[in-house]
Design an enzyme around this catalytic site. Structure first.
Site, PDB file in Angstrom:
ATOM      1  N   ASP A  47      39.590   4.116 -32.991  1.00 36.46           N
ATOM      2  CA  ASP A  47      38.962   2.853 -33.387  1.00 36.46           C
ATOM      3  C   ASP A  47      37.591   3.114 -34.007  1.00 36.46           C
ATOM      4  OD1 ASP A  47      37.587   3.437 -31.076  1.00 36.46           O
ATOM      5  OD2 ASP A  47      38.081   1.569 -30.040  1.00 36.46           O
ATOM      6  N   SER A  48      37.246   4.404 -34.172  1.00 38.42           N
ATOM      7  CA  SER A  48      36.080   4.750 -35.000  1.00 38.42           C
ATOM      8  C   SER A  48      36.289   4.241 -36.419  1.00 38.42           C
ATOM      9  CB  SER A  48      35.856   6.265 -35.010  1.00 38.42           C
ATOM     10  OG  SER A  48      37.020   6.953 -35.409  1.00 38.42           O
ATOM     11  N   LYS A 116      45.405   6.194 -26.433  1.00 41.21           N
ATOM     12  CA  LYS A 116      44.180   6.711 -25.804  1.00 41.21           C
ATOM     13  C   LYS A 116      43.392   5.538 -25.231  1.00 41.21           C
ATOM     14  CE  LYS A 116      40.551   8.440 -28.218  1.00 41.21           C
ATOM     15  NZ  LYS A 116      39.456   7.516 -27.841  1.00 41.21           N
ATOM     16  N   GLU A 118      39.717   4.540 -23.228  1.00 37.16           N
ATOM     17  CA  GLU A 118      38.372   4.917 -22.777  1.00 37.16           C
ATOM     18  C   GLU A 118      38.125   4.406 -21.363  1.00 37.16           C
ATOM     19  OE1 GLU A 118      35.192   3.602 -25.319  1.00 37.16           O
ATOM     20  OE2 GLU A 118      36.130   4.476 -27.094  1.00 37.16           O
ATOM     21  N   GLU A 185      33.904  13.345 -24.578  1.00 37.01           N
ATOM     22  CA  GLU A 185      32.982  13.075 -25.696  1.00 37.01           C
ATOM     23  C   GLU A 185      31.531  13.251 -25.261  1.00 37.01           C
ATOM     24  OE1 GLU A 185      33.750   9.586 -28.065  1.00 37.01           O
ATOM     25  OE2 GLU A 185      31.916   9.889 -29.238  1.00 37.01           O
TER      26      GLU A 185
HETATM   27  O1  KIV Z   1      37.743   6.403 -32.162  1.00 35.78           O
HETATM   28  C1  KIV Z   1      37.602   7.644 -32.204  1.00 35.78           C
HETATM   29  O2  KIV Z   1      37.643   8.281 -33.260  1.00 35.78           O
HETATM   30  C2  KIV Z   1      37.392   8.324 -30.926  1.00 35.78           C
HETATM   31  C3  KIV Z   1      36.814   9.697 -30.956  1.00 35.78           C
HETATM   32  C4  KIV Z   1      35.400   9.646 -31.399  1.00 35.78           C
HETATM   33  C5  KIV Z   1      36.957  10.367 -29.657  1.00 35.78           C
HETATM   34  O3  KIV Z   1      37.626   7.752 -29.916  1.00 35.78           O
END
Ligand code: KIV
Length: 278
Positions: A47-48, A116, A118, A185
Site C-alpha cells: 500500500d506504499s 500482508k 501490519e 521494517e
Molecule cells: O507497502 C509497502 O510497500 C510495504 C513495505 C514498505 C514493507 O509495506
C-alpha cells in the site's frame, strides 16, 4: 518470461539452506513483468502505492478496491512469481470477519497468493483465523506505515536490548499464529538478527540489515522514481527521475522545434492518392 514458481515450503527451504530471498514491490504490470523477468523471488503489492503512485502522504487513504485493481495488474505481469498483497488500512481495524472478507477479495479478485498485515499482538486473532482458513499471511512489524503518523512517525525500532527482545517475542507469537513470513521494517540490525535466528519462518528486511533471510525494497524508491524519497535505508540502484526528465524535456524541445515527428514516425498515402489532395 522466466517462470519461477516458489511454493511456501520452497521459500522456507531457502531459509534452511541459507539462500537469500529477494522481494520487490510492484504496483503495475510493467514493473511486475520486469521484476519477474529479472528473477525476483517474491513480489509485494504494497500500500506504499498510496504514496509512490497515487500521491498521498500516507497509505491510509488506499482502499481495498484500489489494492485489488493494482494487484490484478501486477499478477498479470508477474507470471508465476509469488505475489503478496497488502491488507489496506481499515481491513484489520474492524475485526476478523472484515479482515477475512478483504483477504478473500485480494486473493479471489486480485489474484494474490498471500496477504500482508501490519501489526503486533493485536493482529494475532486475525492471523490465526486467516491461516486456519487456508489464507497464507505475511506479518509486518517494526515501523508500521499505516499507523506511524499516529505515534512517533518513521522511527527505527528495537534500538535497545529490551525493545529487541520484545520484538522477538511478538515475532515468535506471529509465527505461532501461522504467519509464514514476517517483514521487519526499520528494526536495528542486531534486533533483526536476533529475530531471524529465533524464527523458523522467513524474515524479510527493509531497513533492517543484512542478517534477515530476505530483502525488500519499494521499486519506485530503488529505481529513483519516488518523488521526495529520502529514506536512509533506500538505495537508488538507478535514477529514473533523471532519465524521465531528460526524455520529457527532449520531446518538448523537439516538438517545439519541429524535429519530431519525422516521416519515419508517420503514415503515408500512396503518391497518387496524395496528389489528389495537394
Ligand atoms: O507497502 C509497502 O510497500 C510495504 C513495505 C514498505 C514493507 O509495506
Amino acid at each position: 518470461m522466466v517462470a519461477k514458481i516458489f511454493s511456501i515450503p520452497q521459500l522456507l527451504e531457502k531459509k534452511a539452506n541459507g539462500h537469500k530471498i529477494t522481494m520487490l514491490t510492484a504496483h503495475d504490470y510493467p514493473t511486475a513483468y520486469l521484476a519477474a523477468e529479472s528473477g525476483v523471488d517474491l513480489i509485494l503489492v504494497g500500500d506504499s502505492l498510496g504514496m509512490t503512485i497515487l500521491g498521498y502522504s500516507t497509505p491510509v487513504p488506499v482502499t481495498l478496491t484500489e489494492m485489488i485493481h493494482h494487484t490484478k495488474a501486477v499478477v498479470r505481469g508477474a507470471g508465476n512469481v509469488f505475489v503478496v498483497a497488502d491488507m489496506p488500512y481499515g481491513s484489520c481495524q474492524m475485526g476478523t470477519e472484515r479482515a477475512l472478507a478483504d483477504a478473500i477479495a485480494l486473493i479471489k479478485e486480485g489474484g494474490a497468493r498471500a496477504v500482508k498485515i501490519e501489526g503486533g499482538e493485536e493482529i494475532i486473532p486475525i492471523v490465526k483465523e486467516l491461516t486456519l482458513r487456508g489464507i497464507p499471511v505475511v506479518a509486518h512489524i517494526g515501523v508500521l506505515p499505516q499507523t506511524a503518523h499516529l505515534w512517533e512517525g518513521y522511527t527505527a525500532q528495537g534500538l535497545d536490548e529490551n525493545d529487541a527482545r520484545e520484538l522477538a517475542v511478538v515475532a515468535q507469537d506471529l509465527e505461532e499464529a501461522g504467519a509464514f513470513a514476517i517483514v521487519l521494517e526499520c528494526i536495528a540490525q542486531e534486533a533483526a538478527k536476533l529475530i531471524t535466528e529465533k524464527l523458523d519462518i522467513i524474515t524479510i528486511g527493509i531497513g533492517s540489515g543484512s542478517s534477515c533471510d530476505g530483502q525488500l525494497l519499494v521499486s519506485e524508491d530503488m529505481l529513483g522514481l519516488s518523488i521526495g524519497d529520502k529514506q536512509k535505508f533506500n538505495r537508488k540502484f538507478t535514477d529514473l527521475q533523471a532519465a524521465i526528465r531528460q526524455a520529457f524535456a527532449q520531446y518538448i524541445k523537439e516538438v517545439r522545434e519541429g524535429t519530431f515527428p519525422t516521416s519515419a514516425h508517420a503514415f503515408e498515402m500512396e503518391e497518387d492518392e496524395a496528389q489528389k489532395i495537394y
